[in-house]
Write a protein that holds these residues in place. Structure first.
Motif, PDB file in Angstrom:
ATOM      1  N   THR A  66       0.815  -1.213   0.000  1.00  0.00           N
ATOM      2  CA  THR A  66       0.000   0.000   0.000  1.00  0.00           C
ATOM      3  C   THR A  66       0.848   1.263   0.000  1.00  0.00           C
ATOM      4  OG1 THR A  66      -1.794  -1.120   1.163  1.00  0.00           O
ATOM      5  CG2 THR A  66      -1.791   1.277   1.258  1.00  0.00           C
ATOM      6  N   TYR A  67       1.861   1.329   0.839  1.00  0.00           N
ATOM      7  CA  TYR A  67       2.649   2.549   1.040  1.00  0.00           C
ATOM      8  C   TYR A  67       4.022   2.393   0.393  1.00  0.00           C
ATOM      9  CZ  TYR A  67      -0.999   3.076   4.506  1.00  0.00           C
ATOM     10  OH  TYR A  67      -2.220   3.149   5.125  1.00  0.00           O
ATOM     11  N   HIS A  68       4.373   3.348  -0.451  1.00  0.00           N
ATOM     12  CA  HIS A  68       5.656   3.261  -1.151  1.00  0.00           C
ATOM     13  C   HIS A  68       6.141   4.652  -1.529  1.00  0.00           C
ATOM     14  CE1 HIS A  68       4.018   3.886  -5.317  1.00  0.00           C
ATOM     15  NE2 HIS A  68       2.921   3.616  -4.657  1.00  0.00           N
ATOM     16  N   GLN A  69       7.380   4.731  -1.939  1.00  0.00           N
ATOM     17  CA  GLN A  69       7.951   5.975  -2.442  1.00  0.00           C
ATOM     18  C   GLN A  69       8.727   5.669  -3.716  1.00  0.00           C
ATOM     19  OE1 GLN A  69      10.153   7.260   1.095  1.00  0.00           O
ATOM     20  NE2 GLN A  69       8.919   9.119   1.076  1.00  0.00           N
ATOM     21  N   THR A  70       8.632   6.557  -4.659  1.00  0.00           N
ATOM     22  CA  THR A  70       9.497   6.506  -5.835  1.00  0.00           C
ATOM     23  C   THR A  70      10.694   7.405  -5.523  1.00  0.00           C
ATOM     24  OG1 THR A  70       8.369   8.383  -6.847  1.00  0.00           O
ATOM     25  CG2 THR A  70       7.522   6.167  -7.386  1.00  0.00           C
ATOM     26  N   PRO A  71      11.732   7.334  -6.322  1.00  0.00           N
ATOM     27  CA  PRO A  71      12.892   8.199  -6.059  1.00  0.00           C
ATOM     28  C   PRO A  71      12.520   9.679  -5.956  1.00  0.00           C
ATOM     29  CG  PRO A  71      13.495   6.513  -7.635  1.00  0.00           C
ATOM     30  CD  PRO A  71      12.010   6.382  -7.412  1.00  0.00           C
ATOM     31  N   HIS A  72      11.498  10.113  -6.677  1.00  0.00           N
ATOM     32  CA  HIS A  72      11.052  11.512  -6.622  1.00  0.00           C
ATOM     33  C   HIS A  72      10.673  11.940  -5.201  1.00  0.00           C
ATOM     34  CE1 HIS A  72       9.116  15.227  -7.961  1.00  0.00           C
ATOM     35  NE2 HIS A  72       8.076  14.899  -7.211  1.00  0.00           N
ATOM     36  N   TYR A  73      10.116  11.038  -4.412  1.00  0.00           N
ATOM     37  CA  TYR A  73       9.615  11.378  -3.076  1.00  0.00           C
ATOM     38  C   TYR A  73      10.580  11.015  -1.949  1.00  0.00           C
ATOM     39  CZ  TYR A  73       5.216  12.119  -5.497  1.00  0.00           C
ATOM     40  OH  TYR A  73       4.252  12.586  -6.349  1.00  0.00           O
ATOM     41  N   GLU A  74      11.625  10.256  -2.232  1.00  0.00           N
ATOM     42  CA  GLU A  74      12.582   9.862  -1.185  1.00  0.00           C
ATOM     43  C   GLU A  74      13.159  11.110  -0.512  1.00  0.00           C
ATOM     44  OE1 GLU A  74      13.508   6.918   0.114  1.00  0.00           O
ATOM     45  OE2 GLU A  74      12.243   5.746  -1.200  1.00  0.00           O
ATOM     46  N   GLY A  75      13.222  11.064   0.821  1.00  0.00           N
ATOM     47  CA  GLY A  75      13.782  12.174   1.581  1.00  0.00           C
ATOM     48  C   GLY A  75      12.799  13.280   1.917  1.00  0.00           C
ATOM     49  N   TRP A  76      11.590  13.188   1.420  1.00  0.00           N
ATOM     50  CA  TRP A  76      10.551  14.186   1.697  1.00  0.00           C
ATOM     51  C   TRP A  76       9.505  13.586   2.630  1.00  0.00           C
ATOM     52  CZ3 TRP A  76      11.430  19.046   0.187  1.00  0.00           C
ATOM     53  CH2 TRP A  76      12.353  19.245  -0.817  1.00  0.00           C
ATOM     54  N   ASP A  77       8.714  14.449   3.246  1.00  0.00           N
ATOM     55  CA  ASP A  77       7.642  14.012   4.154  1.00  0.00           C
ATOM     56  C   ASP A  77       6.401  13.616   3.356  1.00  0.00           C
ATOM     57  OD1 ASP A  77       9.401  14.695   6.127  1.00  0.00           O
ATOM     58  OD2 ASP A  77       8.268  16.395   6.879  1.00  0.00           O
ATOM     59  N   THR A  78       6.585  12.756   2.378  1.00  0.00           N
ATOM     60  CA  THR A  78       5.499  12.348   1.492  1.00  0.00           C
ATOM     61  C   THR A  78       5.615  10.863   1.192  1.00  0.00           C
ATOM     62  OG1 THR A  78       5.529  14.535   0.446  1.00  0.00           O
ATOM     63  CG2 THR A  78       4.411  12.777  -0.749  1.00  0.00           C
ATOM     64  N   VAL A  79       4.489  10.177   1.302  1.00  0.00           N
ATOM     65  CA  VAL A  79       4.451   8.756   0.937  1.00  0.00           C
ATOM     66  C   VAL A  79       3.271   8.544  -0.005  1.00  0.00           C
ATOM     67  CG1 VAL A  79       3.040   7.995   2.911  1.00  0.00           C
ATOM     68  CG2 VAL A  79       4.631   6.399   1.844  1.00  0.00           C
ATOM     69  N   LEU A  80       3.476   7.687  -0.977  1.00  0.00           N
ATOM     70  CA  LEU A  80       2.414   7.322  -1.901  1.00  0.00           C
ATOM     71  C   LEU A  80       1.558   6.220  -1.286  1.00  0.00           C
ATOM     72  CD1 LEU A  80       4.691   7.285  -5.006  1.00  0.00           C
ATOM     73  CD2 LEU A  80       2.698   8.761  -4.754  1.00  0.00           C
ATOM     74  N   VAL A  81       0.252   6.314  -1.517  1.00  0.00           N
ATOM     75  CA  VAL A  81      -0.708   5.342  -0.995  1.00  0.00           C
ATOM     76  C   VAL A  81      -1.462   4.768  -2.197  1.00  0.00           C
ATOM     77  CG1 VAL A  81      -2.660   4.973   0.554  1.00  0.00           C
ATOM     78  CG2 VAL A  81      -0.981   6.773   1.078  1.00  0.00           C
ATOM     79  N   ARG A  82      -1.310   3.482  -2.426  1.00  0.00           N
ATOM     80  CA  ARG A  82      -1.984   2.847  -3.559  1.00  0.00           C
ATOM     81  C   ARG A  82      -3.490   2.735  -3.282  1.00  0.00           C
ATOM     82  NH1 ARG A  82       2.837  -0.253  -3.521  1.00  0.00           N
ATOM     83  NH2 ARG A  82       4.013   0.093  -5.431  1.00  0.00           N
ATOM     84  N   TYR A  83      -4.260   2.963  -4.330  1.00  0.00           N
ATOM     85  CA  TYR A  83      -5.712   2.779  -4.234  1.00  0.00           C
ATOM     86  C   TYR A  83      -6.028   1.302  -4.027  1.00  0.00           C
ATOM     87  CZ  TYR A  83      -5.835   7.480  -6.171  1.00  0.00           C
ATOM     88  OH  TYR A  83      -5.644   8.822  -6.375  1.00  0.00           O
TER      89      TYR A  83
END
Length: 114
Positions: A66-83
Motif C-alpha cells: 500500500t505505502y511506497h515511495q518513488t525516487p522523486h519522493y525519497e527524503g521528503w515528508d510524502t508517501v504514496l498510498v496505492r488505491y
C-alpha cells in the motif's frame, strides 16, 4: 480508498480543510496553516499523504503493498498510498494523522517577490 475522488472527499470532511492547488493540482490543506496533507501523486495508481518520516518508514516496512515511495519522493515528508488497499481503515487513519501533522506545523510563509 478506491480512487482520488474518494480520498479527497474524506480529507475534505475533516474540520478546517480547504481544497486548494498544490503544485497546480487540487489538494486537501489545513486552512489555518496552509499546509497540504493529501495530494495527487505522479503515479496513476496512488495518491500522496504528507506525514512525518518516521511514520513513512514504518508504513513502508509494514505494508509495502500500500505505502511506497518513488525516487522523486525519497527524503521528503510524502508517501504514496496505492488505491484499493486491503486495509482501508488504516488508510483513513493515516489520512487523519497526516491532517494532524499538517495542522501542528507552522503556518506556510508567503513567498517573497523575486
Amino acid at each position: 480508498m478506491r480512487d482520488w475522488d474518494e480520498a479527497l472527499a474524506h480529507a475534505a470532511s475533516l474540520p478546517g480543510v480547504v481544497i486548494a492547488p498544490f503544485y497546480g493540482r487540487p489538494a486537501a490543506k489545513v486552512a489555518a496553516t496552509g499546509r497540504a496533507f493529501l495530494s495527487q501523486g505522479r503515479e496513476a495508481d496512488s495518491f500522496c499523504i504528507h506525514i512525518d518520516r518516521d511514520m513513512i518508514d514504518m508504513l513502508k516496512a509494514t505494508d509495502a503493498a500500500t505505502y511506497h515511495q518513488t525516487p522523486h519522493y525519497e527524503g521528503w515528508d510524502t508517501v504514496l498510498v496505492r488505491y484499493g488497499s486491503a486495509d482501508p481503515a488504516r488508510v483513513i487513519a493515516m489520512i487523519e494523522r497526516a491532517y494532524a501533522y499538517a495542522a501542528a506545523r507552522p503556518k506556510v510563509r508567503a513567498r517573497s517577490p523575486r
